[in-house]
Each structure stands twice: as structure tokens, then as C-alpha cells.
Design a protein around this motif. Structure first.
Motif, PDB file in Angstrom:
ATOM      1  N   GLU A  62      55.743  17.634  46.867  1.00 57.59           N
ATOM      2  CA  GLU A  62      54.602  16.923  47.431  1.00 57.59           C
ATOM      3  C   GLU A  62      53.352  17.778  47.367  1.00 57.59           C
ATOM      4  O   GLU A  62      53.401  18.992  47.573  1.00 57.59           O
ATOM      5  CB  GLU A  62      54.880  16.525  48.882  1.00 57.59           C
ATOM      6  CG  GLU A  62      55.968  15.455  49.011  1.00 57.59           C
ATOM      7  CD  GLU A  62      56.201  15.036  50.442  1.00 57.59           C
ATOM      8  OE1 GLU A  62      56.352  13.823  50.682  1.00 57.59           O
ATOM      9  OE2 GLU A  62      56.243  15.917  51.327  1.00 57.59           O
TER      10      GLU A  62
ATOM     11  N   ALA B 126      55.999  19.489  54.358  1.00 51.02           N
ATOM     12  CA  ALA B 126      55.846  18.856  53.043  1.00 51.02           C
ATOM     13  C   ALA B 126      56.928  19.365  52.100  1.00 51.02           C
ATOM     14  O   ALA B 126      57.216  20.565  52.075  1.00 51.02           O
ATOM     15  CB  ALA B 126      54.464  19.139  52.469  1.00 51.02           C
ATOM     16  N   ARG B 127      57.512  18.449  51.341  1.00 54.54           N
ATOM     17  CA  ARG B 127      58.519  18.838  50.367  1.00 54.54           C
ATOM     18  C   ARG B 127      57.888  19.615  49.222  1.00 54.54           C
ATOM     19  O   ARG B 127      56.672  19.547  48.994  1.00 54.54           O
ATOM     20  CB  ARG B 127      59.241  17.612  49.810  1.00 54.54           C
ATOM     21  CG  ARG B 127      59.999  16.785  50.826  1.00 54.54           C
ATOM     22  CD  ARG B 127      60.910  15.778  50.101  1.00 54.54           C
ATOM     23  NE  ARG B 127      60.186  15.057  49.068  1.00 54.54           N
ATOM     24  CZ  ARG B 127      59.573  13.891  49.250  1.00 54.54           C
ATOM     25  NH1 ARG B 127      59.562  13.331  50.445  1.00 54.54           N
ATOM     26  NH2 ARG B 127      58.935  13.298  48.242  1.00 54.54           N
TER      27      ARG B 127
ATOM     28  N   LYS C  97      49.530  15.595  51.059  1.00 57.42           N
ATOM     29  CA  LYS C  97      50.575  15.188  52.001  1.00 57.42           C
ATOM     30  C   LYS C  97      50.656  16.175  53.160  1.00 57.42           C
ATOM     31  O   LYS C  97      50.780  15.772  54.325  1.00 57.42           O
ATOM     32  CB  LYS C  97      51.923  15.126  51.281  1.00 57.42           C
ATOM     33  CG  LYS C  97      52.045  14.013  50.274  1.00 57.42           C
ATOM     34  CD  LYS C  97      52.170  12.667  50.957  1.00 57.42           C
ATOM     35  CE  LYS C  97      52.516  11.574  49.950  1.00 57.42           C
ATOM     36  NZ  LYS C  97      52.627  10.250  50.597  1.00 57.42           N
TER      37      LYS C  97
END
Length: 322
Positions: free
Chosen positions: A121, A117-118, A125
Motif C-alpha cells: 500500500e 499500512a501493508r 493509505k
């Protein structure tokens, strides 16, 4: 074998392995074999290969698989081995690489929180991708790693609870470096199959006393036998004084080992007699004369601590050369 029949991973020290390179920056297989034996001889309960300390982001996908396979061949079942399986791309690509890594025979394939996950995010997510990977990888045993690169993403209590309840996760490498966070996470992992391995040296002893399953710090690349001693005797009342002394010394020395890591680790292991070059793919750093003097003092201090604790492993500990 069904996951329901698998036992938790062994407690104790799990070093994060460095990768030896030849002068041309290819992987040095002979040095890797010797390094693998070194970790095991020092009392390691398991090995984490193909991790951040291994310069995993500077290896090709084929090299990651080959590095893992080489370590597995050398270990020959003596201890379990885990290896990272997530390196970006879409979720389908990550699932396929997890399967390739599992096929090499690792005990668990490790997922990196900051890859799944970024930074912008939310946890929903991350959880959705964990669920998809878990569903798509069948009976493959998984682990999770709060790797500080590309950024550090710590697990929330909600994610920890899901990991435990899923029954798919057996290994957690924690990098929160905060004893309150560690205590809360351990409230979920204690008495579960998800073992908790603390990467942080200053909280090492307390995390074990709170119910942690072991340690996985970068400083174990310098003197793994000191960490395996801590893992083995942390609850021994007769050794309480020595254990408290060891924790204090490891905490003091930890700041030195972080300097120009993993270069400092390779230089230190060379001084211990391991046939390593100082080559890195991650950087072209060199130790200054001052840093070499600091490393010499670190070497002597580690030797004195071993003597104080009565640790004697002459088969792999090199004497200080005059």
C-alpha cells in the motif's frame, strides 16, 4: 490538559523494555519491577514498554495493557512511559485499543507504521489512516514507530512533515539506520514537539549532533548507563575524546548484542545480577557454549568501558564472579 499546553518529551535515553517471564511463560511481575528500576537508575529519560523487544506480538491484548499498567505503577511518575497501541484489525478496533492504552496513563500511545499500512500500500493509505486515528482520538498524545516487524516501513519526508504539522505526535522511534535519512527527517522535527529517538547505534552520536533528541537502541538493554552517558555528554567539548571512544566501542559491540536478541539481553542482565529467567515467547532458542563465551567477553568489555569513563553505579552493577 490541552495538547497545546504540553511540552515535548524529555531528551535522552529511552530503552525498549524486554519482558521477563516465569518458567511457565507468565509475566514475572517482581522481575519486571526490578528491571524498571534498573533502567531508571541507569539514567533513562523515559521508557518504551510493550514494544518489539517486549515480545509484544506474543502477548494478548489484556497482557499488553497489564504489562504497561504494571510498569506505570512501578515508575510512579519518575519518568514518562510510552506503549504501543496498534496491533492489526480494522481501523476502528485499533482506535479503541489506543483509547484503552491511553486510559492506563501512558504519556503517549505509539502507532506502528507497518501495522497501519501493508507493504503493497502506498503512503496515501498510511496518511489516510493516520488522519483517521488522529481525528478519532481527541487529546491523546501519539507517537510513531518504524517497527521492523511485520516489515520495515520507513517514514517519507511528506509523512514526517504531516506528523509535525498535525501537532498530535510527540515521539518518533527511527529505524532507518542511514545518516542521510536521519538528517532529512531531523530537518522536519528540529524545533518541533515531535521528538526524534534513534534506534541505530552506529549513527547514535552523529544523530545527536545533528539535533536528535535521544536514543532508543536494543543494546541499551545490556548497558543502558553507557547510552545515557552518551546522551548526556555528546556535546561536552571536555569529554570529546571519551565520547568518540564510547561511540566506537558501542558500534563494535552492537553486532554481538543483535545475536539471538532478546535472549542474549536476558542472559547478559542475569550476569549483571537481575533475577531474570531465559524464557522467551518469541522462540525457544538457547545460547551455545561459544555464545556464552562471547557474552562473557562482552560483559568484561562493558565493565572496562564503564571504568574508562568513570561511571560507577554499584547499586545495580554486579561484579564479575570468578
Amino acid at each position: 490538559m490541552s495538547l497545546n499546553n504540553l511540552k515535548p518529551l524529555p531528551q535522552g535515553l529511552w530503552p525498549v523494555m524486554i519482558t521477563p517471564f516465569n518458567e511457565d511463560l507468565t509475566i514475572d511481575h517482581e522481575a519486571l519491577d526490578i528491571l524498571t528500576d534498573f533502567y531508571i537508575s541507569a539514567g533513562s529519560s523515559g521508557l518504551f514498554v510493550n514494544c518489539l523487544s517486549s515480545e509484544m506480538y506474543y502477548l494478548t491484548p489484556e497482557e499488553r495493557l497489564h504489562l504497561t499498567e504494571r510498569v506505570l505503577d512501578r515508575v510512579a511518575g519518575r519518568v514518562p512511559v510510552v506503549s504501543t497501541g496498534t496491533f492489526g484489525g480494522d481501523i476502528g478496533e485499533q482506535i479503541e485499543f489506543i483509547k484503552k492504552m491511553a486510559a492506563k496513563g501512558v504519556t503517549a500511545v505509539i502507532l506502528v507504521t507497518s501495522i497501519l499500512a501493508r507493504e503493497d500500500e502506498g503512503d496515501h493509505k498510511l496518511l489516510a489512516r493516520l488522519e483517521k486515528i488522529s481525528s478519532a482520538t481527541g487529546e491523546i498524545r501519539l507517537g510513531i514507530y518504524e517497527c521492523p516487524s511485520p516489515y520495515k516501513r520507513l517514514l517519507t519526508p511528506e509523512i514526517m512533515e504531516w506528523l509535525v504539522d498535525s501537532g498530535r505526535f510527540f515521539y518518533h522511534k527511527d529505524t532507518s539506520c542511514n545518516i542521510d535519512d536521519i538528517r532529512e527527517k531531523l530537518s522536519y522535527t528540529c524545533d518541533s514537539r515531535l521528538n526524534f529517538y534513534n534506534a541505530n547505534t552506529p549513527t547514535a552520536l552523529e544523530s545527536l549532533q545533528l539535533g536528535g533528541d535521544g536514543l532508543s537502541p536494543i543494546s541499551a538493554n545490556f548497558y543502558p548507563e553507557l547510552y545515557s552517558y552518551l546522551c548526556e555528554f555528546f556535546s561536552d567539548d571536555e569529554k570529546r575524546g571519551k565520547i568518540n571512544y564510547l561511540q566506537r566501542m558501542l558500534t563494535l559491540l552492537d553486532g554481538i548484542t543483535r545475536n539471538k536478541y532478546p535472549l542474549m539481553a536476558k542472559a547478559f542482565l542475569r550476569k549483571r545480577g537481575l533475577p531474570l529467567t531465559l524464557k522467551l515467547r518469541a522462540s525457544q532458542e538457547h545460547l551455545t557454549n561459544e555464545e556464552e563465551r562471547i557474552m562473557d567477553s562482552l560483559f568484561i568489555s562493558a565493565k572496562e568501558i564503564r571504568e574508562e569513563l568513570g561511571i560507577d553505579r554499584p547499586e545495580f552493577i554486579a561484579d564479575i564472579k570468578s
